[in-house]
Design an enzyme around this catalytic site. Structure first.
Site, short mmCIF file in Angstrom:
data_model
loop_
_atom_site.label_atom_id
_atom_site.label_comp_id
_atom_site.label_asym_id
_atom_site.label_seq_id
_atom_site.Cartn_x
_atom_site.Cartn_y
_atom_site.Cartn_z
N LYS A 28 0.84 -1.21 0.00
CA LYS A 28 0.00 0.00 0.00
C LYS A 28 0.88 1.26 0.00
O LYS A 28 0.62 2.20 -0.75
CB LYS A 28 -0.93 -0.01 1.23
CG LYS A 28 -2.02 -1.09 1.14
CD LYS A 28 -2.77 -1.31 2.46
CE LYS A 28 -3.72 -2.50 2.34
NZ LYS A 28 -4.45 -2.81 3.59
N ASP A 49 -10.95 2.51 4.60
CA ASP A 49 -11.26 1.08 4.50
C ASP A 49 -12.77 0.85 4.40
O ASP A 49 -13.21 -0.24 4.04
CB ASP A 49 -10.77 0.34 5.77
CG ASP A 49 -9.45 -0.37 5.56
OD1 ASP A 49 -9.18 -0.80 4.41
OD2 ASP A 49 -8.71 -0.52 6.54
N GLN A 104 -4.32 -1.68 10.01
CA GLN A 104 -4.24 -2.99 9.39
C GLN A 104 -4.74 -4.07 10.34
O GLN A 104 -4.36 -4.12 11.51
CB GLN A 104 -2.78 -3.27 8.94
CG GLN A 104 -2.61 -4.55 8.13
CD GLN A 104 -3.28 -4.50 6.76
OE1 GLN A 104 -3.52 -3.44 6.20
NE2 GLN A 104 -3.60 -5.66 6.22
N1 GUN Z 1 -6.55 -7.04 6.52
C1 GUN Z 1 -6.91 -7.76 5.43
N2 GUN Z 1 -7.53 -6.97 4.53
C2 GUN Z 1 -7.57 -5.73 5.07
C3 GUN Z 1 -8.09 -4.49 4.60
O1 GUN Z 1 -8.66 -4.35 3.52
N3 GUN Z 1 -7.92 -3.44 5.45
C4 GUN Z 1 -7.31 -3.55 6.65
N4 GUN Z 1 -7.23 -2.46 7.41
N5 GUN Z 1 -6.83 -4.70 7.11
C5 GUN Z 1 -6.96 -5.78 6.31
#
Ligand code: GUN
Length: 294
Positions: free
Chosen positions: A53, A120, A97
Site C-alpha cells: 500500500k 477502509d 491494518q
Molecule cells: N486485513 C486484510 N484486509 C484488510 C483491509 O482491507 N484493510 C485492513 N485495514 N486490514 C486488512
C-alpha cells in the site's frame, strides 16, 4: 472457455489515471492526498500488505505515513494514536491494518476512526451508508470487484448473484452491493455461508458467482453452470514441489476445470488481489477531495 479478468492490468490502469489526477493537483498547487497506515505487531502477511500500500502511494505521488507500533501495544495506546490521526489535518485517510493482536478489541478501534477518514469503509456509519446507497467509502475488495465487473462490461442487472462467505470485509458487503439499485447491481442475491445446506444447489443457479471462503479449490466444475461469471477472492499459500519458492497461491475455485465452463473468470494471483490497492487509492483521493463528507 472463459475470458480472463485481468485485475493486474485494470489496477495499473486505475493507478495511471490517479497519477494523472495527482499531477494536475500538484500543478494547480492543491493538497497532495495523504494516506496513513497503522501496523501493530509483526504479522508477516500484514507487513507485506502494508508495504504494498505504501509503495503504491509513492508510485502515484501520494504522501504516505507508516506508523508501526509494537505487538504489546495496549488498546488505549492504539486509541490514542487513532485519535491523533483523526485530528491530523494533513492526513486525509488512514487504515488500521487487521488483524490486531488479541488483547485489542478490533471493533472498538474501527468505531474510533473518524468516518470521514475511514478509507477502509469499515466504520458502522460507512457500512450503513453503503447499505442505503449513499456516498461512502466502499471496502477495498468489494469495491475492486465492482470495478472489474464495470470495466469488463459485465451485465449484472436482473442476474442471479450467489455469494459464498459472509465475512464483514467481503461476503456481506458484496451481497449488499450486488443487490443495490446501481449501475453494477440490480441482482437477485443469494448469500451463502458455512451453515447453508446443499450449497451446490445454490451455486448451480448462479449467473455471477463470488467466492470468498478461504478454502483452496473448493468450487469445482460440477458446482457451476455453463456461462457463469466467476469472481475468486480466495488466496491461500500452499506447499508446492513445482515452484522454486516451494509455495504456490491457490484461489477458492478449481481454476482449470471451472475455466472451461465459465464466460469470465478471475485468476489467482492477478485477479481480485491487485484491485484492493487501486480501491484504497481511489478512496484516499475521495477523502482528500472531500467527496464523501463535504
Ligand atoms: N486485513 C486484510 N484486509 C484488510 C483491509 O482491507 N484493510 C485492513 N485495514 N486490514 C486488512
Amino acid at each position: 472457455m472463459a475470458e480472463i479478468i485481468d485485475g493486474k492490468k485494470i489496477s495499473n490502469q486505475i493507478q495511471d489515471e490517479i497519477l494523472l489526477e495527482v499531477s494536475d493537483i500538484k500543478k494547480n498547487g492543491g493538497k497532495i492526498p495523504h494516506l496513513a497506515a497503522i501496523l501493530v505487531g509483526n504479522d508477516g502477511a500484514s507487513e507485506t500488505y502494508v508495504a504494498a500500500k505504501v509503495k503504491a502511494c509513492e508510485k502515484i505521488g501520494f504522501n504516505s505515513s507508516l506508523i508501526r507500533l509494537p505487538e504489546n501495544t495496549s488498546e488505549q495506546e492504539l486509541l490514542n494514536k487513532v485519535n491523533e490521526l483523526n485530528n491530523d489535518k494533513d492526513v486525509d485517510g488512514y487504515i488500521v491494518q487487521l488483524p490486531l493482536p488479541k488483547n485489542i478489541n478490533e471493533q472498538n478501534i474501527i468505531e474510533a476512526i473518524a468516518p470521514e477518514k475511514d478509507v477502509d469503509g469499515f466504520h458502522p456509519q460507512n457500512v450503513g451508508r453503503m447499505a442505503l446507497n449513499l456516498p461512502t467509502y466502499i471496502p477495498a475488495t468489494p469495491f475492486g470487484i465492482i470495478q472489474l465487473l464495470e470495466r469488463y462490461n459485465i451485465e449484472t442487472s436482473g442476474k442471479h448473484c450467489v455469494v459464498v462467505g459472509r465475512s464483514n470485509i467481503v461476503g456481506s458487503p458484496m451481497s449488499i452491493l450486488m443487490a443495490r439499485n446501481s449501475k453494477i447491481g440490480n441482482c437477485t442475491v443469494t448469500l451463502t455461508h458455512s451453515k447453508t445446506p446443499n450449497l451446490k444447489e445454490h451455486t448451480l443457479k448462479a449467473d455471477i458467482l463470488i467466492v470468498a471462503l478461504g478454502k483452496p479449490e473448493f468450487v469445482t466444475a460440477d458446482m457451476v453452470k455453463n456461462g457463469v461469471v466467476v469472481i475468486d477472492v480466495g488466496i491461500t499459500r500452499v506447499k508446492s514441489e513445482q515452484t522454486k519458492s516451494g509455495f504456490k497461491l491457490l484461489g477458492d475455485v478449481k481454476y482449470d476445470e471451472v475455466f472451461a465452463k465459465a464466460s469470465f473468470i478471475t485468476p489467482v494471483p492477478g485477479g481480485v488481489g491487485p484491485m484492493t490497492i487501486a480501491s484504497l487509492l481511489i478512496n484516499t483521493l475521495k477523502a482528500s477531495k472531500k467527496e464523501v463528507y463535504k
